[in-house]
Design an enzyme around this catalytic site. Structure first.
Site, PDB file in Angstrom:
ATOM      1  N   ASN A 200     -26.417 159.416 -12.210  1.00  0.00           N
ATOM      2  CA  ASN A 200     -26.272 159.740 -10.791  1.00  0.00           C
ATOM      3  C   ASN A 200     -24.873 159.307 -10.355  1.00  0.00           C
ATOM      4  O   ASN A 200     -24.620 158.120 -10.175  1.00  0.00           O
ATOM      5  CB  ASN A 200     -27.361 158.990  -9.999  1.00  0.00           C
ATOM      6  CG  ASN A 200     -27.185 159.134  -8.498  1.00  0.00           C
ATOM      7  OD1 ASN A 200     -26.405 159.956  -8.024  1.00  0.00           O
ATOM      8  ND2 ASN A 200     -27.923 158.328  -7.748  1.00  0.00           N
ATOM      9  N   TRP A 201     -23.998 160.280 -10.206  1.00  0.00           N
ATOM     10  CA  TRP A 201     -22.600 159.941  -9.889  1.00  0.00           C
ATOM     11  C   TRP A 201     -22.431 159.479  -8.443  1.00  0.00           C
ATOM     12  O   TRP A 201     -21.391 158.969  -8.074  1.00  0.00           O
ATOM     13  CB  TRP A 201     -21.695 161.162 -10.131  1.00  0.00           C
ATOM     14  CG  TRP A 201     -21.565 161.587 -11.562  1.00  0.00           C
ATOM     15  CD1 TRP A 201     -22.327 161.192 -12.629  1.00  0.00           C
ATOM     16  CD2 TRP A 201     -20.600 162.505 -12.092  1.00  0.00           C
ATOM     17  NE1 TRP A 201     -21.902 161.815 -13.785  1.00  0.00           N
ATOM     18  CE2 TRP A 201     -20.837 162.634 -13.479  1.00  0.00           C
ATOM     19  CE3 TRP A 201     -19.575 163.253 -11.524  1.00  0.00           C
ATOM     20  CZ2 TRP A 201     -20.084 163.450 -14.307  1.00  0.00           C
ATOM     21  CZ3 TRP A 201     -18.802 164.082 -12.341  1.00  0.00           C
ATOM     22  CH2 TRP A 201     -19.059 164.176 -13.725  1.00  0.00           C
ATOM     23  N   LYS A 202     -23.427 159.722  -7.621  1.00  0.00           N
ATOM     24  CA  LYS A 202     -23.354 159.397  -6.184  1.00  0.00           C
ATOM     25  C   LYS A 202     -22.108 160.060  -5.561  1.00  0.00           C
ATOM     26  O   LYS A 202     -21.681 161.108  -6.030  1.00  0.00           O
ATOM     27  CB  LYS A 202     -23.371 157.890  -5.975  1.00  0.00           C
ATOM     28  CG  LYS A 202     -24.523 157.207  -6.720  1.00  0.00           C
ATOM     29  CD  LYS A 202     -24.790 155.820  -6.257  1.00  0.00           C
ATOM     30  CE  LYS A 202     -25.835 155.185  -7.143  1.00  0.00           C
ATOM     31  NZ  LYS A 202     -26.341 153.941  -6.654  1.00  0.00           N
TER      32      LYS A 202
ATOM     33  N   HIS B  22     -34.169 159.253  -3.598  1.00  0.00           N
ATOM     34  CA  HIS B  22     -33.387 158.080  -3.995  1.00  0.00           C
ATOM     35  C   HIS B  22     -33.416 157.054  -2.861  1.00  0.00           C
ATOM     36  O   HIS B  22     -33.414 157.417  -1.690  1.00  0.00           O
ATOM     37  CB  HIS B  22     -31.945 158.499  -4.310  1.00  0.00           C
ATOM     38  CG  HIS B  22     -31.165 157.416  -4.974  1.00  0.00           C
ATOM     39  ND1 HIS B  22     -30.583 156.384  -4.259  1.00  0.00           N
ATOM     40  CD2 HIS B  22     -30.894 157.156  -6.279  1.00  0.00           C
ATOM     41  CE1 HIS B  22     -29.980 155.556  -5.098  1.00  0.00           C
ATOM     42  NE2 HIS B  22     -30.167 156.007  -6.331  1.00  0.00           N
TER      43      HIS B  22
ATOM     44  N   GLU C 117     -31.217 155.281  -1.589  1.00  0.00           N
ATOM     45  CA  GLU C 117     -30.114 155.408  -0.618  1.00  0.00           C
ATOM     46  C   GLU C 117     -30.415 156.519   0.388  1.00  0.00           C
ATOM     47  O   GLU C 117     -30.057 156.422   1.559  1.00  0.00           O
ATOM     48  CB  GLU C 117     -28.788 155.654  -1.371  1.00  0.00           C
ATOM     49  CG  GLU C 117     -28.305 154.389  -2.062  1.00  0.00           C
ATOM     50  CD  GLU C 117     -27.465 154.622  -3.307  1.00  0.00           C
ATOM     51  OE1 GLU C 117     -26.964 155.731  -3.521  1.00  0.00           O
ATOM     52  OE2 GLU C 117     -27.345 153.646  -4.093  1.00  0.00           O
TER      53      GLU C 117
ATOM     54  N   GLU D   6     -37.127 152.729  -9.485  1.00  0.00           N
ATOM     55  CA  GLU D   6     -35.862 152.060  -9.215  1.00  0.00           C
ATOM     56  C   GLU D   6     -36.085 150.958  -8.181  1.00  0.00           C
ATOM     57  O   GLU D   6     -36.075 151.239  -6.958  1.00  0.00           O
ATOM     58  CB  GLU D   6     -34.851 153.060  -8.650  1.00  0.00           C
ATOM     59  CG  GLU D   6     -34.522 154.188  -9.601  1.00  0.00           C
ATOM     60  CD  GLU D   6     -33.127 154.738  -9.323  1.00  0.00           C
ATOM     61  OE1 GLU D   6     -32.308 154.714 -10.250  1.00  0.00           O
ATOM     62  OE2 GLU D   6     -32.859 155.154  -8.183  1.00  0.00           O
TER      63      GLU D   6
ATOM     64  N   GLY E 238     -27.274 148.888  -8.030  1.00  0.00           N
ATOM     65  CA  GLY E 238     -25.887 148.589  -7.693  1.00  0.00           C
ATOM     66  C   GLY E 238     -25.614 147.106  -7.457  1.00  0.00           C
ATOM     67  O   GLY E 238     -24.559 146.735  -6.959  1.00  0.00           O
TER      68      GLY E 238
ATOM     69  N   SER F  53     -29.091 149.021 -12.282  1.00  0.00           N
ATOM     70  CA  SER F  53     -28.115 148.257 -13.064  1.00  0.00           C
ATOM     71  C   SER F  53     -28.333 148.362 -14.575  1.00  0.00           C
ATOM     72  O   SER F  53     -28.176 147.386 -15.310  1.00  0.00           O
ATOM     73  CB  SER F  53     -28.095 146.790 -12.621  1.00  0.00           C
ATOM     74  OG  SER F  53     -27.739 146.702 -11.259  1.00  0.00           O
TER      75      SER F  53
ATOM     76  N   GLY G 279     -26.608 154.606 -12.366  1.00  0.00           N
ATOM     77  CA  GLY G 279     -25.605 154.797 -11.322  1.00  0.00           C
ATOM     78  C   GLY G 279     -24.239 154.370 -11.834  1.00  0.00           C
ATOM     79  O   GLY G 279     -23.562 155.105 -12.556  1.00  0.00           O
ATOM     80  N   GLY G 280     -23.842 153.155 -11.485  1.00  0.00           N
ATOM     81  CA  GLY G 280     -22.495 152.665 -11.785  1.00  0.00           C
ATOM     82  C   GLY G 280     -22.034 152.912 -13.218  1.00  0.00           C
ATOM     83  O   GLY G 280     -20.903 153.358 -13.445  1.00  0.00           O
TER      84      GLY G 280
HETATM   85  C1  PEP Z   1     -29.033 154.538  -8.949  1.00  0.00           C
HETATM   86  O1  PEP Z   1     -28.295 154.703  -7.993  1.00  0.00           O
HETATM   87  O2  PEP Z   1     -29.938 155.346  -9.156  1.00  0.00           O
HETATM   88  C2  PEP Z   1     -28.804 153.377  -9.803  1.00  0.00           C
HETATM   89  C3  PEP Z   1     -29.736 153.050 -10.633  1.00  0.00           C
HETATM   90  O3  PEP Z   1     -27.606 152.720  -9.638  1.00  0.00           O
HETATM   91  P1  PEP Z   1     -27.043 151.519 -10.571  1.00  0.00           P
HETATM   92  O4  PEP Z   1     -27.244 151.902 -11.995  1.00  0.00           O
HETATM   93  O5  PEP Z   1     -25.620 151.381 -10.187  1.00  0.00           O
HETATM   94  O6  PEP Z   1     -27.857 150.300 -10.199  1.00  0.00           O
END
Ligand code: PEP
Length: 251
Positions: A9-11, A96, A98, A168, A174, A214, A235-236
Site C-alpha cells: 500500500n503505497w498510500k 483501511h 486511515e 491490521e 506506521g 509495520s 505500508g512503509g
Molecule cells: C498499512 O498502511 O496498511 C500498513 C500496514 O502500514 P505500515 O506497514 O507502514 O505499518
C-alpha cells in the site's frame, strides 16, 4: 490451499516518475525469482494507468487504495470501481484504518464499497483492526467481530472467494510496533472462526487473511509462518524495492 498474498500500500507517496521507477525496480528484482506468493502493488490513483502498462506480462498485480460505492455522478474528487477496472486494477483496498479514522468511513460505507467492487469484478482487500485503547480494554474481538460482520453483510459464499481480509491492528500501522506473531495469530484464527460460523468451513479455510502493521523483511518470515497468517499488507516497507522484495522472500 489458500494463497499467500503480499500487497504493498503505497498510500499518498510517489508521483508518476517515482512510481515508474519503483515499478521498474520491483520488476527487475523479481524477474529471476519464483515468488511463493501473489504480489500486488497499490500505487496512488494518478499512477495506476502507467503502472498497469508497466506491469503487463509481469508477475505483479495492480490494486487501488480506495474507491467510491456509487457508479458515477456528482461526487467531486471520487473514483468509481469501473474507473479502476478501466485502468487495469484487479484489487482495491477497502476499509483501511486511515480511511476509517481520517475520512470517517463507517462499516456500512465499507460494506457498500465491497459490494460495488465485487459487482465491478474487483477483488477487495478488506481491512479490519482495533485501536490501542480497544486492545488495552480487552475488546479486540468485539471490535473485529463488528467490523467483519458489518463489512461482509450480504456478501455471498461465491463472492467470498474474491475477498482478501487484512487484519491490521491500528496501533501497529506506521508506528514500528508490530503485533507479536502470537498476538496476530490469535486474531487471525478468530477471524477465520467468524467466517466459518457465517459461511462454511470450506470458505473459512480458503479465505486469505493478511497481517498488516509495520511488516518488514526482518519480521515477515516469523509472522508469515503462523498457521492463519496468509500474507501481508505492507505500508512503509513497500516504498523501497529491496525491502518489499525482502518481505516477498520471507513468504
Ligand atoms: C498499512 O498502511 O496498511 C500498513 C500496514 O502500514 P505500515 O506497514 O507502514 O505499518
Amino acid at each position: 490451499m489458500r494463497k499467500t498474498v503480499i500487497a504493498g500500500n503505497w498510500k499518498m507517496n510517489n508521483d508518476l516518475a517515482q512510481s515508474e521507477k519503483l515499478i521498474v525496480e520491483l520488476k527487475n528484482l523479481l524477474q529471476n525469482e519464483k515468488p511463493n506468493c501473489d504480489v500486488i502493488v497499490c500505487p496512488p490513483f494518478t499512477s495506476l494507468s502507467e503502472a498497469s502498462k508497466l506491469l503487463k506480462g509481469s508477475q505483479i498485480k495492480l490494486g487501488a487504495q480506495n474507491m467510491h460505492f456509487e457508479e458515477n455522478g456528482a461526487f467531486t474528487g471520487e473514483i468509481s470501481a469501473s474507473m479502476l477496472k478501466s485502468v487495469g486494477c484487479e484489487y482495491v483496498i477497502l476499509g483501511h484504518s486511515e480511511r476509517r479514522a481520517i475520512f470517517g468511513e463507517s462499516d456500512e460505507m465499507i460494506n457498500k464499497k465491497i459490494k460495488k467492487a465485487l459487482a465491478a469484478g474487483l477483488k477487495p482487500i478488506f481491512c479490519v483492526g482495533e485501536l490501542l485503547e480497544e486492545r488495552e480494554t480487552g475488546i479486540t474481538n468485539d471490535v473485529i467481530k463488528k467490523q467483519v460482520l458489518l463489512g461482509l453483510a450480504g456478501i455471498t459464499e461465491a463472492e467470498m472467494k474474491n475477498i482478501i481480509i487484512a487484519y491490521e491492528p491500528v496501533w501497529a500501522i506506521g508506528t514500528g510496533k508490530t503485533a507479536s506473531p502470537a498476538q496476530a495469530q490469535e486474531v487471525h484464527e478468530f477471524i477465520r472462526d467468524l467466517i466459518e460460523i457465517d459461511y462454511s468451513l470450506e470458505i473459512a479455510n480458503d479465505v486469505t487473511i493478511q497481517y498488516g502493521g509495520s511488516v518488514k523483511p526482518d519480521n515477515a518470515k516469523e509472522l508469515l509462518s503462523q498457521k492463519d497468517i496468509d500474507g501481508a499488507l505492507v505500508g512503509g516497507a513497500c516504498l523501497k524495492a529491496d525491502s518489499f522484495i525482502g518481505i516477498i522472500k520471507g513468504a
